[in-house]
Design a protein around this motif. Sequence first.
Motif, PDB file in Angstrom:
ATOM      1  N   UNK A 160      13.916  62.146  50.621  1.00  0.00           N
ATOM      2  CA  UNK A 160      14.696  62.576  51.380  1.00  0.00           C
ATOM      3  C   UNK A 160      16.352  61.238  50.643  1.00  0.00           C
ATOM      4  N   UNK A 161      16.421  60.699  49.266  1.00  0.00           N
ATOM      5  CA  UNK A 161      17.009  60.048  49.399  1.00  0.00           C
ATOM      6  C   UNK A 161      18.139  60.606  49.517  1.00  0.00           C
ATOM      7  N   UNK A 162      19.716  59.783  49.206  1.00  0.00           N
ATOM      8  CA  UNK A 162      20.912  59.265  49.419  1.00  0.00           C
ATOM      9  C   UNK A 162      21.016  60.347  51.046  1.00  0.00           C
ATOM     10  N   UNK A 163      20.627  60.262  52.082  1.00  0.00           N
ATOM     11  CA  UNK A 163      21.133  60.251  53.118  1.00  0.00           C
ATOM     12  C   UNK A 163      21.108  59.005  54.014  1.00  0.00           C
ATOM     13  N   UNK A 164      21.481  59.219  55.164  1.00  0.00           N
ATOM     14  CA  UNK A 164      22.102  57.705  56.023  1.00  0.00           C
ATOM     15  C   UNK A 164      20.401  57.547  56.855  1.00  0.00           C
ATOM     16  N   UNK A 165      20.093  57.739  55.829  1.00  0.00           N
ATOM     17  CA  UNK A 165      18.514  57.823  57.632  1.00  0.00           C
ATOM     18  C   UNK A 165      18.097  56.006  57.701  1.00  0.00           C
ATOM     19  N   UNK A 166      18.141  55.206  58.669  1.00  0.00           N
ATOM     20  CA  UNK A 166      17.897  54.261  59.122  1.00  0.00           C
ATOM     21  C   UNK A 166      16.511  53.775  59.514  1.00  0.00           C
ATOM     22  N   UNK A 167      15.044  55.225  59.059  1.00  0.00           N
ATOM     23  CA  UNK A 167      13.956  54.957  59.385  1.00  0.00           C
ATOM     24  C   UNK A 167      13.382  56.775  59.613  1.00  0.00           C
ATOM     25  N   UNK A 168      11.915  56.018  59.313  1.00  0.00           N
ATOM     26  CA  UNK A 168      11.111  57.819  59.233  1.00  0.00           C
ATOM     27  C   UNK A 168      10.880  57.193  60.308  1.00  0.00           C
ATOM     28  N   UNK A 169      10.567  59.289  61.205  1.00  0.00           N
ATOM     29  CA  UNK A 169      10.202  58.838  62.369  1.00  0.00           C
ATOM     30  C   UNK A 169       7.979  58.633  61.979  1.00  0.00           C
ATOM     31  N   UNK A 170       7.702  57.945  62.751  1.00  0.00           N
ATOM     32  CA  UNK A 170       6.136  57.415  62.827  1.00  0.00           C
ATOM     33  C   UNK A 170       5.287  58.608  62.792  1.00  0.00           C
ATOM     34  N   UNK A 171       5.832  59.256  63.284  1.00  0.00           N
ATOM     35  CA  UNK A 171       4.866  60.798  63.246  1.00  0.00           C
ATOM     36  C   UNK A 171       4.547  61.187  61.543  1.00  0.00           C
ATOM     37  N   UNK A 172       5.388  60.712  60.119  1.00  0.00           N
ATOM     38  CA  UNK A 172       5.448  61.275  59.382  1.00  0.00           C
ATOM     39  C   UNK A 172       4.024  60.884  58.710  1.00  0.00           C
ATOM     40  N   UNK A 173       3.431  59.787  59.181  1.00  0.00           N
ATOM     41  CA  UNK A 173       2.094  58.989  58.706  1.00  0.00           C
ATOM     42  C   UNK A 173       1.047  60.422  59.130  1.00  0.00           C
ATOM     43  N   UNK A 174       1.368  60.883  59.895  1.00  0.00           N
ATOM     44  CA  UNK A 174       0.090  62.372  60.766  1.00  0.00           C
ATOM     45  C   UNK A 174      -0.037  63.455  59.383  1.00  0.00           C
ATOM     46  N   UNK A 175       1.428  63.068  58.305  1.00  0.00           N
ATOM     47  CA  UNK A 175       1.380  63.858  56.612  1.00  0.00           C
ATOM     48  C   UNK A 175       0.081  63.626  56.018  1.00  0.00           C
ATOM     49  N   UNK A 176      -0.839  63.883  56.268  1.00  0.00           N
ATOM     50  CA  UNK A 176      -2.188  63.430  55.247  1.00  0.00           C
ATOM     51  C   UNK A 176      -2.537  63.707  53.884  1.00  0.00           C
ATOM     52  N   UNK A 177      -1.439  64.553  53.427  1.00  0.00           N
ATOM     53  CA  UNK A 177      -1.232  64.597  52.099  1.00  0.00           C
ATOM     54  C   UNK A 177      -0.151  64.349  51.383  1.00  0.00           C
ATOM     55  N   UNK A 178       0.350  64.183  52.133  1.00  0.00           N
ATOM     56  CA  UNK A 178       2.040  63.440  51.359  1.00  0.00           C
ATOM     57  C   UNK A 178       1.553  61.844  50.597  1.00  0.00           C
ATOM     58  N   UNK A 179       1.894  62.479  49.038  1.00  0.00           N
ATOM     59  CA  UNK A 179       2.000  61.686  48.611  1.00  0.00           C
ATOM     60  C   UNK A 179       3.054  60.729  47.499  1.00  0.00           C
TER      61      UNK A 179
END
Length: 181
Positions: A160-179
């Motif tokens: 997600x780099x080089x965007x205008x994101x201030x934060x990530x949604x907390x739901x991202x933690x539900x992606x168990x395989x995210x490495x």
Amino acid sequence: KRALLPASATHTETIRCCTHADTRQASIVCSTPVLPPRLTELCLHRNALTTLPEATFASLSSLKSLWLHSNRLTALPSSINKLTSLEELSLYDNCLSRLPESIGDLTSLRRLRLEKNDLTALPSEIGSLCRLEHIDVSNNRLTCLPRSIGKLQALSTLVVWANKLAALPSEICESRHLMAL
């Protein structure tokens, strides 16, 4: 107007891969694409394409890889949902400002490359891509990611780099395989 395959082409049912990456041509007209229904790979990158007609994907239910990167596409037809076997979709380095909601119907998709576009948001339907392992949305204008991104249980890489994101949604933690983030 030119079709992707010449009108004289016969017995196209055995063709599995179609490559048309000739940068010497300013554009390709696909108003009536002649594409074999059993096609599994379609390479149309670096052709200065600006649009794709709705009918382009109508008969390509066997397509597994679609490379449309490095064109000038501003939108995708909603008929992209006809690509039910699609596993890899490469759309980077275009001019896309939005994705159709129908992209959520591509439930076989494993790899989605959207970097270097003009995206300001992703549709919430992106959360329906249950087999998605890799998504790259770097170098866009995203200000937020949809909460549904947490539903991507197979997701291992999110770029997600080089965007205008201030934060990530907390739901991202539900992606168990995210490495990799």
